[in-house]
Structures are given as structure tokens and as C-alpha cells.
Design a protein around this motif. Structure first.
Motif, short mmCIF file in Angstrom:
data_model
loop_
_atom_site.label_atom_id
_atom_site.label_comp_id
_atom_site.label_asym_id
_atom_site.label_seq_id
_atom_site.Cartn_x
_atom_site.Cartn_y
_atom_site.Cartn_z
N GLU A 74 0.94 -1.17 -0.22
CA GLU A 74 0.05 -0.03 0.15
C GLU A 74 1.14 1.55 0.24
O GLU A 74 0.93 2.54 -0.73
CB GLU A 74 -1.10 0.00 1.25
CG GLU A 74 -1.76 1.05 0.78
CD GLU A 74 -2.72 0.68 2.92
OE1 GLU A 74 -2.64 2.74 3.11
OE2 GLU A 74 -2.72 0.48 3.53
N LEU A 75 1.73 1.01 1.11
CA LEU A 75 2.90 2.43 0.90
C LEU A 75 3.70 3.02 -0.17
O LEU A 75 3.81 3.55 -0.69
CB LEU A 75 3.53 2.07 2.53
CG LEU A 75 3.09 2.46 3.32
CD1 LEU A 75 3.82 2.07 4.64
CD2 LEU A 75 2.94 3.35 3.57
N LEU A 76 4.23 1.62 -1.35
CA LEU A 76 4.82 2.09 -2.48
C LEU A 76 3.58 1.48 -3.65
O LEU A 76 4.38 1.70 -3.80
CB LEU A 76 5.69 0.73 -2.51
CG LEU A 76 6.52 0.93 -1.26
CD1 LEU A 76 7.64 -1.05 -1.81
CD2 LEU A 76 7.87 1.86 -1.49
N GLU A 77 2.66 1.96 -2.90
CA GLU A 77 1.77 1.43 -4.18
C GLU A 77 2.16 0.87 -5.96
O GLU A 77 2.24 0.50 -6.46
CB GLU A 77 1.67 3.09 -5.14
CG GLU A 77 1.01 3.79 -3.63
CD GLU A 77 0.47 5.18 -4.78
OE1 GLU A 77 0.69 5.32 -5.04
OE2 GLU A 77 0.56 5.94 -4.13
N VAL A 78 2.47 -0.84 -4.48
CA VAL A 78 3.02 -1.92 -6.01
C VAL A 78 2.10 -3.07 -5.80
O VAL A 78 1.36 -2.81 -4.26
CB VAL A 78 4.29 -2.47 -5.54
CG1 VAL A 78 4.89 -1.00 -6.55
CG2 VAL A 78 5.12 -2.66 -3.81
N LYS A 79 1.67 -3.90 -6.18
CA LYS A 79 0.56 -5.08 -6.35
C LYS A 79 1.20 -5.45 -5.13
O LYS A 79 2.92 -6.15 -4.96
CB LYS A 79 0.52 -5.50 -7.16
CG LYS A 79 -0.55 -5.14 -8.28
CD LYS A 79 -0.77 -5.95 -9.91
CE LYS A 79 -1.94 -5.16 -10.38
NZ LYS A 79 -1.16 -5.43 -11.83
N GLU A 80 0.65 -6.65 -3.96
CA GLU A 80 1.01 -6.98 -2.97
C GLU A 80 1.82 -8.69 -4.42
O GLU A 80 3.28 -9.03 -3.05
CB GLU A 80 -0.27 -7.72 -2.15
CG GLU A 80 0.69 -8.31 -0.69
CD GLU A 80 -0.40 -8.64 0.12
OE1 GLU A 80 -0.47 -9.68 0.66
OE2 GLU A 80 -1.39 -7.74 -0.12
N GLU A 81 1.09 -9.30 -5.13
CA GLU A 81 2.09 -10.49 -5.39
C GLU A 81 3.20 -10.06 -6.28
O GLU A 81 4.38 -11.35 -6.27
CB GLU A 81 1.09 -11.28 -6.65
CG GLU A 81 -0.50 -11.52 -6.09
CD GLU A 81 -1.11 -10.46 -6.22
OE1 GLU A 81 -0.80 -9.09 -7.08
OE2 GLU A 81 -1.44 -9.62 -5.25
N MET A 82 3.44 -9.25 -6.14
CA MET A 82 4.55 -9.07 -7.76
C MET A 82 5.71 -8.43 -6.05
O MET A 82 6.33 -8.67 -6.35
CB MET A 82 4.44 -7.20 -7.98
CG MET A 82 3.94 -7.19 -9.29
SD MET A 82 3.77 -5.95 -10.39
CE MET A 82 5.47 -5.14 -10.56
N LEU A 83 4.89 -7.81 -5.39
CA LEU A 83 6.33 -7.61 -3.98
C LEU A 83 6.94 -8.28 -3.63
O LEU A 83 8.00 -8.99 -3.03
CB LEU A 83 5.34 -6.95 -2.40
CG LEU A 83 5.91 -6.02 -2.06
CD1 LEU A 83 7.30 -5.10 -1.97
CD2 LEU A 83 5.58 -5.28 -0.59
N PHE A 84 6.07 -9.92 -3.20
CA PHE A 84 6.37 -11.28 -2.58
C PHE A 84 7.24 -12.04 -3.65
O PHE A 84 8.13 -12.75 -3.45
CB PHE A 84 5.18 -11.35 -2.65
CG PHE A 84 5.48 -13.49 -1.43
CD1 PHE A 84 5.11 -13.49 -0.46
CD2 PHE A 84 5.36 -14.42 -2.38
CE1 PHE A 84 5.88 -14.92 -0.37
CE2 PHE A 84 5.21 -15.83 -2.36
CZ PHE A 84 5.71 -15.87 -0.82
N GLU A 85 7.09 -11.67 -5.08
CA GLU A 85 8.04 -12.40 -5.63
C GLU A 85 9.06 -11.68 -5.86
O GLU A 85 10.45 -12.90 -5.88
CB GLU A 85 6.97 -12.65 -7.59
CG GLU A 85 6.63 -12.95 -7.72
CD GLU A 85 5.42 -12.74 -9.51
OE1 GLU A 85 6.27 -12.18 -9.72
OE2 GLU A 85 4.38 -13.21 -9.39
N ALA A 86 9.09 -10.52 -6.05
CA ALA A 86 10.46 -10.05 -5.85
C ALA A 86 11.34 -10.39 -4.57
O ALA A 86 12.16 -10.18 -4.72
CB ALA A 86 10.10 -8.33 -5.58
N LEU A 87 10.72 -10.14 -3.53
CA LEU A 87 11.42 -10.31 -1.68
C LEU A 87 11.74 -11.93 -2.03
O LEU A 87 11.94 -12.52 -1.20
CB LEU A 87 10.43 -9.76 -1.32
CG LEU A 87 10.66 -8.59 -1.08
CD1 LEU A 87 9.05 -8.62 -0.07
CD2 LEU A 87 12.11 -7.43 0.02
N THR A 88 11.15 -12.87 -2.79
CA THR A 88 10.99 -14.91 -2.55
C THR A 88 12.23 -15.13 -3.34
O THR A 88 12.71 -16.13 -3.71
CB THR A 88 9.69 -15.15 -1.93
OG1 THR A 88 8.82 -14.93 -3.32
CG2 THR A 88 9.69 -15.11 -0.85
#
Length: 334
Positions: free
Chosen positions: A176-190
Motif C-alpha cells: 500500500e505504501l509503495l503503491e505496488v501489487k502485493e503479488e509482485m512484491l512477494f515475488e521480488a522478495l522471494t
């Protein structure tokens, strides 16, 4: 606020280098300026030594934000963020226990008024031309970086090499704070994507790599924000006339180097900072003492030689080919 921090030696140490060119008219009036930054100490974002702090701006925001801002940016107390309170939770050195009891945190410094500093920061941003919406985006990004640091990883039980996030409730806040999709964030982090000829491979990070990836993301976000702020400040300081080729520019250059620090254990970044400072000192010595005094001697001016500490040996040890530290390190890395 964004580039200075409390270190063990100094409550307001500059953790980046900057060169400021001040342009002025023939009458002596200042007509514009330009700031160039180099080598921001990014490691401080994710780890600080005992008695040190992260960049000032995080503490200003957490102390000075209004109730509405606290809700909008999902702000917590400083001690609830991993990136701000590592030394208070764990004590890897036994003799630090006594410090931790008598001095539970490093969140405040004597004589400091964080709320007032946050107001001053807001005012300064306004003067440089940051609109309220822009300021909101900046603070939102800072909050996202802090929440990012709280993400924890675990191994998936049924697969050796796959990882999962232990506290997935942090993800929606960061997205929410970065205004990016949660799935994309999860992918980028894992997971890591690699593209070979004609095909795309998605490889999960190992547990040991994942923390580094999370920290790298935080460093990249902050570094990009810092560069953008410098760009915006330059835009505000610029005089359009100075861009015209026919304009004769008179200027004074001021070099403000980062704090030269000396610890029991220096980080690699601190080593680079100290080396940069040694090079600048060497340049200064060459021009102010060595070459100048040779000139005086050649002209037969009666002159008492000024003794100075020549740091050539130190520089050679670090950077003279082929066996200096940097070159040996390069070889090992390759």
C-alpha cells in the motif's frame, strides 16, 4: 535530515560527500547553485553499530507525525522497527549488556527536539517547492522502507530450497505504501528471475540470500529517493540564465566530505569513505604544500618550509597496482 546521522563520535555526522558550486554575479551577489553528491553510506539503513543511529529523517517522522499521518503511513514506535533497533534487541558482544541496561536505546539525543526538527524539515521542503502531495509520497516511501526491514523469512517445510515470509501481514502494508501489487512484491522478495536465450527462469532465493535481497531493496529505494531530492533541490537553486552558453559564470566550489570515522571494526563502506578522504587530503597536500613550496624555492623567496604529514604510503597500500588492497580484492571477487 536525509544524509546525516548520529555516529559514535558525532551526533550529526555527514554520511555522504557533496560538492557545491555557488554561482555569483560580478557585483558579488549569489545567483544560483548546484549540488553534486557522491557515495551515500547505504549500509547504515539496514544496520548500525552500538550507540549509532539510522538517518535523522526516520526519527523526525516518527516523533513529529500527526495522528492522521500516523494512520496514513502506518507508523509505529522506533523500537518496533528492525532497521532502527538492532542494538537494543540483541547484544552480540558480552560487554555491551551493561550498556544496554543503563542505556536502553539510541532513539533520542540529549538536547534534541525531534518534533521541532520535523516541522523545520517540512518547512524546508516547502521552501524548495515540494508540494504537500510530494511530501506525502516521500514519507510514505520512508515508512515502507522501515516496514520492509521487519519482513522475516522461513524455509518451506515440504521443500528444502524454497522460502516463505513468516509475517505475511507486513506485505499489504508495504504494498500500500509503495503503491505496488502485493503479488509482485512477494515475488521480488522471494524469487529471482533470469532470462536466458528465449526462456525465463524463476529461481527461489535461499534463506541466506533472502535477507540480503530485502536489505538491498531498502537501500535502493532510499538511494533513489536521495538522488531525486538532490535533483529537485538543484532545480530550485538553478538560475536559468546560467544555462545559456554565452553567460560568463563566476563560481566558488565548496567540497564537503563525509565524516571520517575510525572504529574498532570499519565496514567496507566506511573504508571506502576514509580512502576517498585520504585521496582528497593528498590532493590538497600536493597543491597547497608540495607544489606551492617548490615554486617558492624556485623563485628564491625566503621561506620556512611547512612540514606536513604525507599520506602517500597509505594511498599506495590501498590502491597502487598491482598488489594494493583494492586490486587484490578485485582479483578475489573475479
Amino acid at each position: 535530515a536525509f544524509g546525516n546521522a548520529k555516529t559514535a563520535h558525532n551526533n550529526n555526522s555527514s554520511r555522504f560527500g557533496k560538492f557545491i558550486q555557488v554561482n555569483y554575479q560580478e557585483s558579488g551577489t549569489v545567483r544560483g547553485a548546484y549540488v553534486e553528491k557522491y557515495l551515500l553510506e547505504k549500509s547504515r539503513l539496514v544496520y548500525q553499530e552500538h550507540n549509532e543511529r539510522n538517518y535523522h529523517v526516520f526519527y523526525y517522522l516518527l516523533a513529529g507525525a500527526s495522528e492522521d499521518e500516523r494512520k496514513a503511513f502506518h507508523l509505529k514506535k522506533p523500537e518496533e522497527y528492525h532497521y532502527l533497533s538492532q542494538m537494543t534487541k540483541t547484544s552480540s558482544h558480552p560487554h555491551w549488556d551493561s550498556y544496554c541496561e543503563s542505556e536502553p536505546d539510541c532513539f533520542t539525543v540529549e538536547g534534541e527536539d525531534l518534533k521541532h526538527d520535523f516541522e523545520r524539515l517540512q518547512l524546508a521542503m516547502e521552501m524548495v517547492g515540494f508540494l504537500p502531495s510530494t511530501r506525502k509520497q516521500i514519507f510514505s516511501l520512508l515508512s515502507a522502507i522501515l516496514h520492509l526491514g521487519n519482513i522475516r523469512y522461513k524455509r518451506k517445510t515440504y521443500r528444502d530450497d524454497s522460502i516463505d515470509i513468516c509475517n505475511p501481514e507486513v506485505l499489504p502494508v508495504v504494498s500500500e505504501l509503495l503503491e505496488v501489487k502485493e503479488e509482485m512484491l512477494f515475488e521480488a522478495l522471494t524469487t529471482r528471475k533470469t532470462v536466458t536465450v528465449g526462456e525465463k527462469l524463476i529461481v527461489p532465493y535461499k534463506l541466506a540470500e533472502a535477507g540480503t535481497v530485502r536489505d538491498s531493496m531498502a537501500k535502493s529505494l532510499y538511494s533513489a529517493l536521495f538522488d531525486w531530492i538532490v535533483f529537485r533541490i538543484n532545480h530550485a537553486l538553478l538560475n536559468i540564465k546560467d544555462l545559456e552558453e554565452t553567460t560568463k559564470i563566476l563560481s566558488i566550489g565548496v567540497l564537503d566530505i563525509f565524516g571520517f570515522e575510525d572504529y574498532e571494526n570499519n565496514s567496507f563502506e566506511q573504508f571506502c569513505i576514509n580512502f576517498a578522504n585520504e585521496r582528497l587530503q593528498h590532493y590538497f597536500n600536493q597543491h597547497i604544500f608540495k607544489l606551492e613550496q617548490e615554486e617558492y624555492r624556485a623563485e628564491g623567496i625566503s621561506w620556512r618550509n611547512i612540514e606536513y604529514i604525507d599520506n602517500t604510503g597509505c594511498i599506495n597500500l590501498t590502491s597502487k597496482k598491482p598488489t594494493a588492497l583494492f586490486h587484490l580484492l578485485d582479483e578475489e571477487c573475479k
